[in-house]
Design a protein around this motif. Sequence first.
Motif, short mmCIF file in Angstrom:
data_model
loop_
_atom_site.label_atom_id
_atom_site.label_comp_id
_atom_site.label_asym_id
_atom_site.label_seq_id
_atom_site.Cartn_x
_atom_site.Cartn_y
_atom_site.Cartn_z
N ILE A 273 -2.93 -34.03 33.35
CA ILE A 273 -4.34 -34.40 33.50
C ILE A 273 -4.96 -33.67 34.69
O ILE A 273 -6.07 -33.14 34.62
N LEU A 317 -4.87 -39.78 40.16
CA LEU A 317 -5.40 -40.57 39.05
C LEU A 317 -4.35 -41.49 38.45
O LEU A 317 -4.60 -42.65 38.16
N MET A 318 -3.15 -40.93 38.24
CA MET A 318 -2.13 -41.69 37.54
C MET A 318 -1.14 -42.37 38.48
O MET A 318 -0.30 -43.15 38.03
N ARG A 321 2.59 -43.58 37.57
CA ARG A 321 2.72 -44.13 36.22
C ARG A 321 2.61 -43.02 35.18
O ARG A 321 2.17 -41.92 35.48
N MET A 323 1.27 -41.94 31.15
CA MET A 323 0.43 -42.30 30.02
C MET A 323 1.36 -42.32 28.81
O MET A 323 2.00 -41.32 28.50
N TRP A 328 -0.03 -47.19 23.09
CA TRP A 328 -1.43 -47.47 22.83
C TRP A 328 -1.63 -48.34 21.60
O TRP A 328 -2.60 -49.02 21.45
N MET B 1 -4.57 -51.06 33.89
CA MET B 1 -3.69 -49.92 33.67
C MET B 1 -4.13 -49.12 32.46
O MET B 1 -4.40 -47.94 32.53
N ARG B 2 -4.29 -49.83 31.33
CA ARG B 2 -4.72 -49.13 30.13
C ARG B 2 -6.12 -48.56 30.32
O ARG B 2 -6.43 -47.48 29.83
N ILE B 4 -7.38 -47.39 33.01
CA ILE B 4 -7.29 -46.13 33.77
C ILE B 4 -6.91 -44.99 32.84
O ILE B 4 -7.47 -43.90 32.90
N GLN B 5 -5.96 -45.27 31.94
CA GLN B 5 -5.53 -44.23 31.00
C GLN B 5 -6.69 -43.77 30.14
O GLN B 5 -6.95 -42.58 29.98
N ALA B 8 -9.23 -41.79 32.17
CA ALA B 8 -8.78 -40.42 32.42
C ALA B 8 -8.94 -39.57 31.16
O ALA B 8 -9.43 -38.44 31.21
N LEU B 9 -8.59 -40.15 30.00
CA LEU B 9 -8.70 -39.43 28.75
C LEU B 9 -10.16 -39.12 28.44
O LEU B 9 -10.52 -38.00 28.06
#
Lengths: 344, 383
Positions: A273, A317-318, A321, A323, A328, B1-2, B4-5, B8-9
């Motif tokens: 990212i 950003l992460m 952790r 992704m 999902w 958490m989700r 943030i993902q 970012a996406l």
Amino acid sequence: MKSFLTRKNVVLLGGIVLLVVLLGVADATLNNYYLRILQLMGIYIVLTASLNLTNGFTGDFSLGHAAFMAIGGYVSALLTMPLAARALQLADLPAWFQEFAMPFPLATVLGGLLAALVALPVGLVVLRLRGHYLAVMTLGLLIVVKSLASNWEPVTRGARGLSGLDSATTLWWAFGWAVVTVFVVWRLVHSPFGRSMIAVRDDSVAAASRGIYVFQIRLIAFIMSAFFGGVGGALLAHQLTAITPPTYSFDLTFLIVIMLVIGGSGSVTGSVIGAIIMTIVPVILRDLERRFELPGVSQIIIAAALIAFMIFRRQGLMGSREMHPSTWFMKKPATPVSVDAPQQ
Amino acid sequence: MRNIQLLALGVSAAMLLAGCSAAAADDEIVVGAVYSITGSQASIDQPGYNGFKLAAKQINESGGINGKQIRVAFSDAASETTTLTNVVSELIENDGAVALGGTNDSTLALVAGPIAQAAGIPFVASGATLPTLPEQVGDSMFMACYGDDLQAEAIADYSTEELGAQTAWALVDQAYDFTTALNKFFQERFTASGGEIVLEDSYKSGDTDYSAQIARLQALKTQPDVLFVAAIPNEAGIITQQIRAAGLMQPIVSGDGYDTPLVAEVAGANSKDVYFSTHVSLESTDAVVQDFVTAYTEEYGTAPENAFAALGFDTMNLIADALKRATDDTDPAAVRDALASTQNLVAVTGTISFPEGSRKPSKAVTIMRIVDEVTTFVETIQP
């Protein structure tokens, strides 16, 4: 026996198919300018993900990535240079060297291997240090490689550099290597070896007392990182079709470090990212520079944004952790796989 | 958490889309300007870009070309290869430039040129003097300036004919294509006209102490008639200063690397009897030169900073002249052919013609002399 078609593998395969389709569409519809930016993105992903091995996971803050890139770049450029350009630029070299031009893929791998080979003795020396001392030593390596490139006239042509290379870096090579790099780094980090790396980073004394060969782990991470650094350098040289010492400057090292820090060192997906963002943001800012005729402003904006980033989201950003696309589609929230951010 | 993902996406996706921008219009001709107005090239590229824009403005005010206005598309190349390649590609693909002009550095021109060559867009290098540049890049690459061979030969001829030199000492910067080429062509011409190079010595750009080279020169049994120095602007002043301080008073001869205020500033009272070749003397009484200097001063509130301003101006005019003559001013191939057949174009830096099969102009070389910090025009040499 475990089935190959686990949820993870399906997502992985699906992801790769999706990427191939997206790249195919991009390749067919976008003009050369956008393809060039995308290729650059792929190259930066290779570089950032590989730097993550040392800086993020093993906790060895290296500033020498541009040195390995330069090695990979020069080696591959010397190997692939077309015969006509050879005759003009490398006339001082032995005759046999004037008469061959190696295919780009092979030269890329050899560039990476030589970078890894150099990383071995260098690692044996510099990895005796840690923290700031290591950072300064790797910076020294960058200076040594740059001076060599600037002064080894018959081979590197000094400050004039090598030009007239084939523009061999395509979207497929850039992203192909990006996928390979991310895959290798991911598998490495999520293996017992990766656990050892993280243990070494978080507390090397405790790791050693548990029977982990601390130095060996750090050395292997350093060499792996150098290999992909060399590959990235080869890709960049064949994207620019030329290679000069100033390209592999502190600026480039810092750019990759910034990508890593923004994405989150200690997170594989974070480094991807970070690379994507730091490829696109400067392009957008350059566009604004053009529109408002304010040359040079984008560098100030990026610098200011970085300072703000360091104040408000130091871990990137992460953070550390990941992704997890495979999570999902699940009901329950994903559990963090990794431990805390590195203390850099 | 989700969250943030997803954030970012989303940010990444939004950025990808934002990258797209608009392209060219109909009743205008887009010409791309490739200059670095930030970074190490800024001091010569900014005047170059100013000259380029000035020429486009003058052409538009006098009715444009074939009824169309010229739009100069520009994006800062930042003196850096990655940005430069992106910029050149952007000017061609997004702005729809039919021709490109710019760059005052041979190394950067060798990076920018192949992209234009691959796209079939003609590229006129304004101040990159590497003589082999057009051959190395291909049939889309042109030069608005002369090659180093021409200026080295001019200063060699001036040394033998006007200064009566029979022996010369050569000091060469090994780090640049420009300096090594200048040295090669100077020596070839000088020895061909019966002269002798008594000693060749070298250094690397960035060196500050030349006492070793000067000592070797002083150790020669008979002193050479002229001292030839192939240097870039950075070292021109220091070298002159140290040679004169050592008591060596022969004329110093060089190329356009010496066309910098640094010689007078650094060497001060020691800047004596220096001769160098360059593209144009802005003090020339020639009407074309004076008109340019006046127009530039009016537009930017300052006199042209150096010869690169004039080269930028000439580059745009060279492209405009080709656009006028081209069978189709929207077709890069036609513009390329028209450029290749440029004959007797009156320009600030001398009349430009491309000899048959060559994309490097044969044009006049200006010889300048520095005496006691003052640079004066000596003569122009026709090739």
